[in-house]
Design a protein around this motif. Sequence first.
Motif, PDB file in Angstrom:
ATOM      1  N   GLN A 129       0.705  -1.133  -0.037  1.00  0.00           N
ATOM      2  CA  GLN A 129      -0.018  -0.038  -0.014  1.00  0.00           C
ATOM      3  C   GLN A 129       1.022   1.348   0.040  1.00  0.00           C
ATOM      4  N   HIS A 130       1.780   1.364   0.904  1.00  0.00           N
ATOM      5  CA  HIS A 130       2.789   2.528   1.042  1.00  0.00           C
ATOM      6  C   HIS A 130       3.388   2.961  -0.264  1.00  0.00           C
ATOM      7  N   ARG A 131       3.880   1.630  -0.942  1.00  0.00           N
ATOM      8  CA  ARG A 131       4.570   2.022  -1.972  1.00  0.00           C
ATOM      9  C   ARG A 131       3.651   2.338  -3.188  1.00  0.00           C
ATOM     10  N   PHE A 132       2.349   1.673  -3.242  1.00  0.00           N
ATOM     11  CA  PHE A 132       1.577   1.873  -4.403  1.00  0.00           C
ATOM     12  C   PHE A 132       1.128   3.374  -4.339  1.00  0.00           C
ATOM     13  N   LEU A 133       0.539   3.897  -3.218  1.00  0.00           N
ATOM     14  CA  LEU A 133       0.015   5.134  -3.223  1.00  0.00           C
ATOM     15  C   LEU A 133       0.979   6.404  -3.418  1.00  0.00           C
ATOM     16  N   ALA A 134       2.273   6.052  -3.087  1.00  0.00           N
ATOM     17  CA  ALA A 134       3.318   6.993  -3.368  1.00  0.00           C
ATOM     18  C   ALA A 134       3.773   6.776  -4.860  1.00  0.00           C
ATOM     19  N   ALA A 135       3.237   5.819  -5.694  1.00  0.00           N
ATOM     20  CA  ALA A 135       3.675   5.505  -7.058  1.00  0.00           C
ATOM     21  C   ALA A 135       5.208   5.228  -6.963  1.00  0.00           C
ATOM     22  N   ARG A 136       5.729   4.630  -6.257  1.00  0.00           N
ATOM     23  CA  ARG A 136       7.089   4.122  -6.253  1.00  0.00           C
ATOM     24  C   ARG A 136       7.516   3.011  -7.367  1.00  0.00           C
TER      25      ARG A 136
ATOM     26  N   SER B 193       0.001 -20.290   0.339  1.00  0.00           N
ATOM     27  CA  SER B 193      -1.519 -20.523   0.698  1.00  0.00           C
ATOM     28  C   SER B 193      -2.182 -19.717  -0.493  1.00  0.00           C
ATOM     29  N   PRO B 194      -2.504 -20.512  -1.572  1.00  0.00           N
ATOM     30  CA  PRO B 194      -3.129 -20.006  -2.873  1.00  0.00           C
ATOM     31  C   PRO B 194      -4.402 -19.304  -2.651  1.00  0.00           C
ATOM     32  N   ASP B 195      -4.969 -19.724  -1.657  1.00  0.00           N
ATOM     33  CA  ASP B 195      -6.686 -19.198  -1.451  1.00  0.00           C
ATOM     34  C   ASP B 195      -6.474 -18.323  -0.333  1.00  0.00           C
ATOM     35  N   SER B 196      -5.434 -17.761   0.096  1.00  0.00           N
ATOM     36  CA  SER B 196      -5.452 -16.808   1.198  1.00  0.00           C
ATOM     37  C   SER B 196      -6.088 -15.457   0.676  1.00  0.00           C
ATOM     38  N   PRO B 197      -6.719 -14.654   1.658  1.00  0.00           N
ATOM     39  CA  PRO B 197      -7.416 -13.493   1.077  1.00  0.00           C
ATOM     40  C   PRO B 197      -6.187 -12.178   0.914  1.00  0.00           C
ATOM     41  N   LEU B 198      -5.002 -12.781   0.887  1.00  0.00           N
ATOM     42  CA  LEU B 198      -3.889 -11.654   0.866  1.00  0.00           C
ATOM     43  C   LEU B 198      -4.235 -10.707  -0.520  1.00  0.00           C
ATOM     44  N   LEU B 199      -4.270 -11.361  -1.608  1.00  0.00           N
ATOM     45  CA  LEU B 199      -4.361 -10.388  -2.804  1.00  0.00           C
ATOM     46  C   LEU B 199      -5.538  -9.475  -2.852  1.00  0.00           C
ATOM     47  N   LEU B 200      -6.668  -9.845  -2.451  1.00  0.00           N
ATOM     48  CA  LEU B 200      -7.704  -9.095  -2.080  1.00  0.00           C
ATOM     49  C   LEU B 200      -7.628  -7.964  -1.050  1.00  0.00           C
ATOM     50  N   ASP B 201      -6.926  -8.197   0.040  1.00  0.00           N
ATOM     51  CA  ASP B 201      -6.545  -7.344   0.871  1.00  0.00           C
ATOM     52  C   ASP B 201      -5.586  -6.104   0.196  1.00  0.00           C
TER      53      ASP B 201
ATOM     54  N   LEU C 228      -5.357  -5.719  -2.967  1.00  0.00           N
ATOM     55  CA  LEU C 228      -6.282  -4.654  -3.958  1.00  0.00           C
ATOM     56  C   LEU C 228      -7.300  -3.562  -3.133  1.00  0.00           C
ATOM     57  N   ARG C 229      -7.735  -4.053  -2.149  1.00  0.00           N
ATOM     58  CA  ARG C 229      -8.563  -2.957  -1.212  1.00  0.00           C
ATOM     59  C   ARG C 229      -7.552  -1.853  -0.869  1.00  0.00           C
ATOM     60  N   LYS C 230      -6.168  -2.273  -0.381  1.00  0.00           N
ATOM     61  CA  LYS C 230      -5.309  -1.154   0.179  1.00  0.00           C
ATOM     62  C   LYS C 230      -4.562  -0.253  -1.001  1.00  0.00           C
ATOM     63  N   THR C 231      -4.809  -0.806  -2.213  1.00  0.00           N
ATOM     64  CA  THR C 231      -4.124  -0.037  -3.153  1.00  0.00           C
ATOM     65  C   THR C 231      -5.102   0.616  -4.232  1.00  0.00           C
TER      66      THR C 231
ATOM     67  N   HIS D 290      -8.526   1.452  -2.499  1.00  0.00           N
ATOM     68  CA  HIS D 290      -8.253   2.623  -1.657  1.00  0.00           C
ATOM     69  C   HIS D 290      -8.921   3.809  -1.819  1.00  0.00           C
ATOM     70  N   PRO D 291      -9.698   4.503  -1.130  1.00  0.00           N
ATOM     71  CA  PRO D 291     -10.305   5.834  -0.880  1.00  0.00           C
ATOM     72  C   PRO D 291      -9.195   6.864  -1.489  1.00  0.00           C
ATOM     73  N   LEU D 292      -8.123   6.948  -1.144  1.00  0.00           N
ATOM     74  CA  LEU D 292      -6.954   7.801  -1.649  1.00  0.00           C
ATOM     75  C   LEU D 292      -6.675   7.645  -3.168  1.00  0.00           C
ATOM     76  N   CYS D 293      -6.766   6.378  -3.389  1.00  0.00           N
ATOM     77  CA  CYS D 293      -6.484   6.033  -5.115  1.00  0.00           C
ATOM     78  C   CYS D 293      -7.544   6.217  -5.835  1.00  0.00           C
ATOM     79  N   VAL D 294      -8.967   6.089  -5.254  1.00  0.00           N
ATOM     80  CA  VAL D 294     -10.048   6.507  -5.990  1.00  0.00           C
ATOM     81  C   VAL D 294     -10.084   7.913  -6.278  1.00  0.00           C
ATOM     82  N   LYS D 295      -9.773   8.905  -5.088  1.00  0.00           N
ATOM     83  CA  LYS D 295      -9.927  10.504  -5.325  1.00  0.00           C
ATOM     84  C   LYS D 295      -8.757  10.911  -5.870  1.00  0.00           C
ATOM     85  N   TYR D 296      -7.431  10.626  -5.586  1.00  0.00           N
ATOM     86  CA  TYR D 296      -6.310  10.986  -5.861  1.00  0.00           C
ATOM     87  C   TYR D 296      -5.414   9.984  -6.626  1.00  0.00           C
TER      88      TYR D 296
END
Length: 338
Positions: free
Chosen positions: A11-18, A35-43, A45-48, A51-57
């Motif tokens: 999330q931190h890297r993505f929002l700062a566009a590193r 754990s191929p079925d873990s919720p990590l990828l969806l987590d 996705l939600r954090k990047t 994320h409301p900051l990404c949607v707005k800015y």
Amino acid sequence: MAEPGLATRFQHRFLAARQLRSFPWPELEQNLRTSPDSPLLLDILRKTILHPLCVKYPPPTKYRRCFLTELIKKHESTGAEPLDELYDALADILNEEESTCCYKNYLLPAGEPVTLSESPAIITGGTTGLVTWDAALQLAEWATQNSAVFRDRTVLELGSGIGFTGIAICKTCSPKAYIFSDCHPCVLQQLTENIRLNGFAVEPKTAHRLQTEPPGREADAPNYQNPKLIVAELDWGSVTEKQLSDLRPDVIIAADVVYDPEIILALIGMLQKLSAFRADRKPPEVYIASTIRNPDTYHLFQAELDKAGIGWQNIPAQSNSIFLYDAQPNITILQLFI
């Protein structure tokens, strides 16, 4: 089980566009294999992307597209069932027009963002001041960990660019007044927009003018939530000792201003003008952060400081990284004694 904090690091890297290569992809692959079925990828996705900051800015369209494509590749390599949410998000981005303006969102230690509107190109309108450089991130990082240097003091920033360092200091270090300065009209305009984007008000009639009235004089009590902010047009070559003296800075900072011999001489000339007033008041503390791209230019800066009788010392590098996620061995901060 995913390693704690992995989605947050994405999330931190993505929002700062590193740069995408700085992301912890190997750790993600390892987690997905385990754990191929873990919720990590969806987590992630939600954090990047979602994320409301990404949607707005949002970061640039191309950047988000490349990020999602890489995320989908990692998921497909596990042979797990497709995740509709990933493909839906990619479809939305593929239908977007390419962005002409982009945003970066840097999360401060307490979670509050610094949001910046930047130009996607490094050089726009004849200036490099419309993007955030790594030395500005390093200086802001040092400032947040040394907030006492700035608390309830008047800070003058030279070559503020689009404002990251100053906005971060205003949000975390409680200065009494902060003077952003630059000399390029496009940069000053973008800088003022970014200050307002982050919920601050600029003092009226200060944008594009160097004021001769000391900031903060009329305020008896410091206002920690909303320091007095000034945006000043400041040409190092033509500014007068009187103008600099009237600003009455307690602290002077600059990031990535040591990259050209002519600029170095103008900077040192201005620091000498500032030192001319130390007889009647304590001289300001001065901190200059630089990315050393050309060692000869940087050594010239140090040699010219010595010639001008300005003392200097290296500030030790910070051990933990808040805003920088790539290895940055070539960034240094000097404290100057004028």
